[in-house]
Write an enzyme that holds these catalytic residues in place. Structure first.
Site, mmCIF file in Angstrom:
data_model
loop_
_atom_site.group_PDB
_atom_site.id
_atom_site.type_symbol
_atom_site.label_atom_id
_atom_site.label_comp_id
_atom_site.label_asym_id
_atom_site.label_seq_id
_atom_site.Cartn_x
_atom_site.Cartn_y
_atom_site.Cartn_z
ATOM 1 N N HIS A 1 49.457 34.478 42.660
ATOM 2 C CA HIS A 1 48.174 34.617 42.017
ATOM 3 C C HIS A 1 48.290 35.677 41.058
ATOM 4 O O HIS A 1 49.275 35.770 40.407
ATOM 5 C CB HIS A 1 47.346 35.380 43.207
ATOM 6 C CG HIS A 1 47.505 34.210 44.417
ATOM 7 N ND1 HIS A 1 46.563 33.021 44.620
ATOM 8 C CD2 HIS A 1 47.960 34.160 45.658
ATOM 9 C CE1 HIS A 1 47.092 32.378 45.989
ATOM 10 N NE2 HIS A 1 47.697 33.048 46.268
ATOM 11 N N GLU B 1 45.262 39.556 48.127
ATOM 12 C CA GLU B 1 46.421 39.334 48.047
ATOM 13 C C GLU B 1 47.614 39.545 46.705
ATOM 14 O O GLU B 1 48.710 39.733 46.853
ATOM 15 C CB GLU B 1 46.721 37.681 48.228
ATOM 16 C CG GLU B 1 47.993 37.144 48.696
ATOM 17 C CD GLU B 1 47.908 35.477 48.551
ATOM 18 O OE1 GLU B 1 46.947 34.814 48.737
ATOM 19 O OE2 GLU B 1 49.107 35.191 48.501
ATOM 20 N N HIS C 1 53.808 35.257 48.520
ATOM 21 C CA HIS C 1 52.497 35.308 49.022
ATOM 22 C C HIS C 1 52.395 35.899 50.330
ATOM 23 O O HIS C 1 53.129 36.413 50.930
ATOM 24 C CB HIS C 1 52.034 33.727 49.088
ATOM 25 C CG HIS C 1 51.977 33.017 47.733
ATOM 26 N ND1 HIS C 1 50.846 32.872 47.311
ATOM 27 C CD2 HIS C 1 53.113 32.573 46.895
ATOM 28 C CE1 HIS C 1 51.124 32.247 46.122
ATOM 29 N NE2 HIS C 1 52.331 31.984 45.829
ATOM 30 N N GLU D 1 55.750 33.479 52.842
ATOM 31 C CA GLU D 1 54.326 34.065 53.128
ATOM 32 C C GLU D 1 54.823 35.289 53.845
ATOM 33 O O GLU D 1 55.220 35.054 54.884
ATOM 34 C CB GLU D 1 53.539 33.128 54.103
ATOM 35 C CG GLU D 1 52.954 32.000 53.245
ATOM 36 C CD GLU D 1 51.781 32.111 52.065
ATOM 37 O OE1 GLU D 1 51.424 33.164 52.229
ATOM 38 O OE2 GLU D 1 51.260 31.274 51.634
HETATM 39 ZN ZN LIG Z 1 48.900 32.874 48.216
#
Ligand SMILES: [Zn+2]
Length: 455
Positions: free
Chosen positions: A282, A296, A349, A416
């Site tokens: 992002h 995030e 992420h 993640e």
């Molecule tokens: Zn993400």
């Protein structure tokens, strides 16, 4: 019997010839140990050692203190003219008087506390270490240790110096035997090594791995705890070879310094030249998930920068797809990495889910990638190391064709870290301590992968 007499006769004849050769030139002795022929002949050729009149070198004979002074005096080219000495027991007409006096003047030998030199006594290996360290001006010390040489003992420093210089070494059982008499062969080796670097012995040990110093200044100690004396320091970025691990301490060396350092201030290095792309997910207008006061894109970038630091400390070149709060389209990320020479791609992420009980860490690869096997292996290494570092639930490695990791030409994976929607995970994701742990985990996993690739 007759044969033996012939040999003796021949030996005498040979000796007869020897005395007519120019001074200092002596024919080879017949009893020089084959293993050390080169070193001993090096000394013979320079007139530094001479045999006995019977033509013997007598390799196992012990060396007396006057012989020791004479040999080192010849090696250093000191004035050997026989003369009065400062020592009452060494007469001007003794063969060694000149060398003893010169060596004394040079600070190479000292007498006993009663002012005598005791020229006919044998020299011990400990005394010899002192003499050799002075004769060849040895200053460097290291963490070389022998179980029978106490670090508080008077001979410790000299024995350490001759060992560090590669001039003397101990026995296979880890002892130095400082009180043992030194033989003519042993002494010859020390002098030859002092004069010629090519004869020096290596104190090198097996290298288990190479690591790099990750703190500004790291103390190097003579033993595996802070109670040992400091023998030097390494600065950040110094690449060190690890020979042994004892608890949290590593026995390490560089070209010039050897000793013990605490493991926590070092990191593994990657072998070969590696270029990794770290992709902070992002950014800019795309904030990613926002829960529990966490954004995030900010977590991802913060962890990514920490990963960069760890990897750069380990000698890996790092390319960041973004290093600030910039929006970058998904399709541009992997191609940017490839175009800039990256050999591997890791996207970072943080997860979110409607059910706040969902928690844990997971790592993705894509079987659509051109590098499936490597991508999966990379994901496995990162997942293992990251879960261990973060103490989060292990959700495993999964095959999902996320856009940044599918159809890629370099091994690629997407991490993640945890769920911003879960209280326990969110607490870690918001903490700089845990972000650092996560970064260390990812970095270690990447190094594990590079080591696996290197095999
Ligand atoms: Zn993400």
């Amino acid at each position: 019997m007759l044969k033996n007499w012939l040999y003796v006769g021949f030996g005498l004849l040979l000796f007869g010839l020897v005395v007519f050769l120019p001074q200092g030139k002596v024919l080879a002795f017949h009893d020089v140990p084959e293993k050390y022929e080169t070193e001993i002949h090096y000394l013979i050729d320079r007139g530094i050692i001479q045999g006995y009149p019977n033509g013997n070198f007598a390799p196992t004979d012990v060396v007396t203190r006057e012989q020791a002074a004479t040999m080192v005096g010849r090696a250093l080219g000191l004035d050997g003219r026989q003369r009065n000495t400062v020592f009452p027991g060494v007469d001007a007409d003794s063969f060694a008087s000149g060398y003893i006096q010169s060596a004394y003047e040079e600070g190479i030998i000292t007498g006993y506390t009663d002012g005598t030199y005791k020229p006919k006594e044998t020299m011990t290996r400990g005394e010899m270490a002192y003499l050799i360290s002075k004769a060849f001006s040895l200053h460097e010390i290291s963490a070389v240790t022998y179980e029978d040489v106490q670090s508080s003992g008077s001979q410790y420093e000299a024995i350490n110096k001759v060992s560090t210089a590669g001039i003397a070494n101990g026995y296979d059982d880890g002892t130095y035997r400082p009180d043992a008499s030194i033989t003519r062969t042993e002494y010859s080796l020390l002098v030859a090594r002092g004069l010629n670097d090519s004869f020096k012995v290596s104190q090198e040990e097996d290298v288990l791995e190479t690591r790099v110093v990750t703190t500004d200044v790291l103390n190097v100690r003579s033993g595996p705890s802070t109670s040992y004396s400091r023998v030097g320091q390494f600065v950040r970025g110094t690449v060190i070879e690890v020979h042994q691990q004892q608890g949290d301490w590593l026995k390490v060396s560089t070209g010039s310094l050897k000793g013990y350092v605490h493991k926590d201030y070092t990191a593994r290095t990657a072998s070969g030249s590696r270029v990794i792309a770290i992709d902070a997910g992002h950014g800019g207008k795309d904030g990613g998930a926002e829960f529990n006061g966490l954004v995030e894109k900010e977590i991802n970038l913060n962890v990514a920068k920490r990963v960069r630091n760890y990897l750069e400390n380990s000698g890996v070149k790092v390319i960041m797809t973004r290093s600030d709060d910039t929006f970058i389209p998904l399709d541009d990320r992997n191609s940017y990495a490839v175009n800039n020479g990256a050999d591997t791609f890791v996207s970072i992420h943080s997860n979110a889910f409607s059910d706040p009980s969902a928690n844990g860490t997971e790592t993705f690869y894509s079987s659509q990638s051109q590098r499936v096997t490597d991508s999966k292996q990379l994901a496995l290494f990162i997942q293992d190391s990251l879960v261990e570092a973060l103490g989060t639930k292990d959700r495993g490695v999964k095959d999902v064709p996320y856009r940044v990791i599918r159809s890629t030409s370099i091994p690629s994976t997407l991490v993640e870290l945890g769920f911003t929607t879960n209280d326990s995970d969110a607490e870690k994701l918001g903490s700089s301590y845990w972000r650092d742990r996560a970064a260390k985990g990812i970095s270690d996993g990447i190094i594990d992968y590079y080591e696996w690739k290197g095999k």
